[in-house]
Design a protein around this motif. Structure first.
Motif, PDB file in Angstrom:
ATOM      1  N   SER A  75       0.865  -1.176   0.000  1.00  0.00           N
ATOM      2  CA  SER A  75       0.000   0.000   0.000  1.00  0.00           C
ATOM      3  C   SER A  75       0.904   1.229   0.000  1.00  0.00           C
ATOM      4  CB  SER A  75      -0.865  -0.029   1.264  1.00  0.00           C
ATOM      5  OG  SER A  75      -1.532   1.185   1.437  1.00  0.00           O
ATOM      6  N   MET A  76       0.626   2.156  -0.894  1.00  0.00           N
ATOM      7  CA  MET A  76       1.439   3.368  -0.981  1.00  0.00           C
ATOM      8  C   MET A  76       0.503   4.559  -0.951  1.00  0.00           C
ATOM      9  SD  MET A  76       4.290   4.226  -3.827  1.00  0.00           S
ATOM     10  CE  MET A  76       3.888   5.637  -4.806  1.00  0.00           C
ATOM     11  N   ALA A 125      -0.229  13.554 -12.278  1.00  0.00           N
ATOM     12  CA  ALA A 125       1.180  13.149 -12.370  1.00  0.00           C
ATOM     13  C   ALA A 125       1.445  11.908 -11.521  1.00  0.00           C
ATOM     14  CB  ALA A 125       2.084  14.302 -11.914  1.00  0.00           C
ATOM     15  N   VAL A 126       0.840  11.858 -10.346  1.00  0.00           N
ATOM     16  CA  VAL A 126       1.015  10.718  -9.459  1.00  0.00           C
ATOM     17  C   VAL A 126       0.290   9.490 -10.017  1.00  0.00           C
ATOM     18  CG1 VAL A 126       0.534   9.860  -7.138  1.00  0.00           C
ATOM     19  CG2 VAL A 126       1.349  12.194  -7.451  1.00  0.00           C
ATOM     20  N   SER A 127      -0.936   9.682 -10.466  1.00  0.00           N
ATOM     21  CA  SER A 127      -1.726   8.567 -11.006  1.00  0.00           C
ATOM     22  C   SER A 127      -1.035   7.921 -12.194  1.00  0.00           C
ATOM     23  CB  SER A 127      -3.109   9.060 -11.440  1.00  0.00           C
ATOM     24  OG  SER A 127      -3.833   9.547 -10.347  1.00  0.00           O
ATOM     25  N   GLN A 128      -0.490   8.736 -13.067  1.00  0.00           N
ATOM     26  CA  GLN A 128       0.203   8.217 -14.252  1.00  0.00           C
ATOM     27  C   GLN A 128       1.351   7.300 -13.842  1.00  0.00           C
ATOM     28  OE1 GLN A 128       2.086  11.247 -16.612  1.00  0.00           O
ATOM     29  NE2 GLN A 128       2.784   9.791 -18.155  1.00  0.00           N
ATOM     30  N   ALA A 129       2.123   7.705 -12.862  1.00  0.00           N
ATOM     31  CA  ALA A 129       3.256   6.893 -12.410  1.00  0.00           C
ATOM     32  C   ALA A 129       2.781   5.565 -11.833  1.00  0.00           C
ATOM     33  CB  ALA A 129       4.070   7.665 -11.379  1.00  0.00           C
ATOM     34  N   VAL A 130       1.744   5.602 -11.015  1.00  0.00           N
ATOM     35  CA  VAL A 130       1.232   4.373 -10.389  1.00  0.00           C
ATOM     36  C   VAL A 130       0.769   3.386 -11.457  1.00  0.00           C
ATOM     37  CG1 VAL A 130      -0.647   3.428  -8.990  1.00  0.00           C
ATOM     38  CG2 VAL A 130       0.610   5.447  -8.203  1.00  0.00           C
ATOM     39  N   GLN A 169      -3.683  10.409  -2.375  1.00  0.00           N
ATOM     40  CA  GLN A 169      -4.127   9.179  -3.020  1.00  0.00           C
ATOM     41  C   GLN A 169      -3.574   7.970  -2.283  1.00  0.00           C
ATOM     42  OE1 GLN A 169      -2.581   9.539  -6.996  1.00  0.00           O
ATOM     43  NE2 GLN A 169      -4.460  10.428  -7.759  1.00  0.00           N
ATOM     44  N   LEU A 170      -4.236   6.859  -2.503  1.00  0.00           N
ATOM     45  CA  LEU A 170      -3.770   5.571  -2.015  1.00  0.00           C
ATOM     46  C   LEU A 170      -3.734   4.638  -3.206  1.00  0.00           C
ATOM     47  CD1 LEU A 170      -3.179   3.474   0.296  1.00  0.00           C
ATOM     48  CD2 LEU A 170      -5.640   3.063   0.308  1.00  0.00           C
ATOM     49  N   ALA A 171      -2.641   3.904  -3.356  1.00  0.00           N
ATOM     50  CA  ALA A 171      -2.509   2.936  -4.444  1.00  0.00           C
ATOM     51  C   ALA A 171      -2.098   1.594  -3.867  1.00  0.00           C
ATOM     52  CB  ALA A 171      -1.473   3.401  -5.459  1.00  0.00           C
ATOM     53  N   LEU A 172      -2.455   0.532  -4.574  1.00  0.00           N
ATOM     54  CA  LEU A 172      -2.117  -0.824  -4.177  1.00  0.00           C
ATOM     55  C   LEU A 172      -1.270  -1.477  -5.257  1.00  0.00           C
ATOM     56  CD1 LEU A 172      -5.616  -1.959  -2.880  1.00  0.00           C
ATOM     57  CD2 LEU A 172      -3.700  -1.067  -1.530  1.00  0.00           C
ATOM     58  N   PHE A 173      -0.262  -2.201  -4.818  1.00  0.00           N
ATOM     59  CA  PHE A 173       0.594  -2.973  -5.708  1.00  0.00           C
ATOM     60  C   PHE A 173       0.551  -4.418  -5.238  1.00  0.00           C
ATOM     61  CE2 PHE A 173       2.091   1.324  -5.795  1.00  0.00           C
ATOM     62  CZ  PHE A 173       2.438   1.548  -7.124  1.00  0.00           C
ATOM     63  N   LYS A 184       9.560   1.781  -7.920  1.00  0.00           N
ATOM     64  CA  LYS A 184       9.680   2.411  -9.234  1.00  0.00           C
ATOM     65  C   LYS A 184       8.654   3.541  -9.369  1.00  0.00           C
ATOM     66  CE  LYS A 184       9.690   1.401 -14.177  1.00  0.00           C
ATOM     67  NZ  LYS A 184       9.477   0.393 -15.215  1.00  0.00           N
ATOM     68  N   ALA A 185       7.453   3.303  -8.873  1.00  0.00           N
ATOM     69  CA  ALA A 185       6.416   4.340  -8.927  1.00  0.00           C
ATOM     70  C   ALA A 185       6.824   5.565  -8.114  1.00  0.00           C
ATOM     71  CB  ALA A 185       5.081   3.787  -8.424  1.00  0.00           C
ATOM     72  N   ALA A 186       7.427   5.351  -6.945  1.00  0.00           N
ATOM     73  CA  ALA A 186       7.864   6.480  -6.116  1.00  0.00           C
ATOM     74  C   ALA A 186       8.883   7.342  -6.862  1.00  0.00           C
ATOM     75  CB  ALA A 186       8.442   5.969  -4.800  1.00  0.00           C
ATOM     76  N   ALA A 187       9.829   6.700  -7.528  1.00  0.00           N
ATOM     77  CA  ALA A 187      10.828   7.452  -8.300  1.00  0.00           C
ATOM     78  C   ALA A 187      10.176   8.194  -9.461  1.00  0.00           C
ATOM     79  CB  ALA A 187      11.915   6.505  -8.811  1.00  0.00           C
ATOM     80  N   MET A 188       9.217   7.546 -10.115  1.00  0.00           N
ATOM     81  CA  MET A 188       8.541   8.181 -11.238  1.00  0.00           C
ATOM     82  C   MET A 188       7.653   9.335 -10.769  1.00  0.00           C
ATOM     83  SD  MET A 188       6.232   6.473 -14.265  1.00  0.00           S
ATOM     84  CE  MET A 188       7.576   5.464 -14.863  1.00  0.00           C
ATOM     85  N   ILE A 189       7.051   9.201  -9.614  1.00  0.00           N
ATOM     86  CA  ILE A 189       6.248  10.296  -9.052  1.00  0.00           C
ATOM     87  C   ILE A 189       7.139  11.511  -8.828  1.00  0.00           C
ATOM     88  CG2 ILE A 189       5.016  11.074  -6.981  1.00  0.00           C
ATOM     89  CD1 ILE A 189       3.911   8.148  -6.809  1.00  0.00           C
ATOM     90  N   ALA A 190       8.312  11.289  -8.243  1.00  0.00           N
ATOM     91  CA  ALA A 190       9.240  12.401  -8.011  1.00  0.00           C
ATOM     92  C   ALA A 190       9.616  13.081  -9.327  1.00  0.00           C
ATOM     93  CB  ALA A 190      10.479  11.902  -7.278  1.00  0.00           C
TER      94      ALA A 190
END
Length: 128
Positions: free
Chosen positions: A25-26, A55-60, A75-79, A94-100
């Protein structure tokens, strides 16, 4: 009960109603959005927050996660819904880096309109 009958399928095989799974959960939110709203018109604030959430949604999504909840500017996302735990952890990182990277790009786009760059905070939580 661990098994129940479907209302539409009386007499068929029972279906499980729950399953224990390992998920990552992120969650994250935009920092300083109240201060931002104090210095912008409402339309501009909504525009900026929507761009941040986009921008965040796209990365997730690109990293294999699934968006779960939107709450204000967070937001909350599940992996791990369709992958093993090891892959889920890697997807979330990877999503965290892409969000940044996406937020940095958004800050460049909005540099003339914002007094301070958009900041965000996030947290990871692995749960079984």
């Amino acid at each position: 009960m661990p098994q129940v009958m479907s209302a539409n399928a009386r007499g068929s095989q029972p279906h499980r109603i729950g399953e224990e799974r390992y998920l990552v959960s992120m969650s994250w939110d935009m920092r300083g959005s109240t201060k931002l709203a104090e210095n912008q018109l409402p339309f501009d604030t909504v525009f900026i927050v929507n761009r941040f959430l986009g921008a965040v949604s796209q990365a997730v999504i690109e990293c294999g996660g699934q968006l779960n909840q939107f709450v204000g500017d967070g937001q909350l996302a599940l992996f791990g819904l369709a992958s093993n735990p090891k892959t889920a952890c890697r997807q979330a990182l990877k999503a965290a880096a892409m969000i940044a990277a996406n937020v940095d790009e958004l800050n460049q786009f909005l540099s003339q309109d914002l007094r301070e760059p958009i900041r965000f905070g996030n947290a990871f939580m692995a749960a079984k």
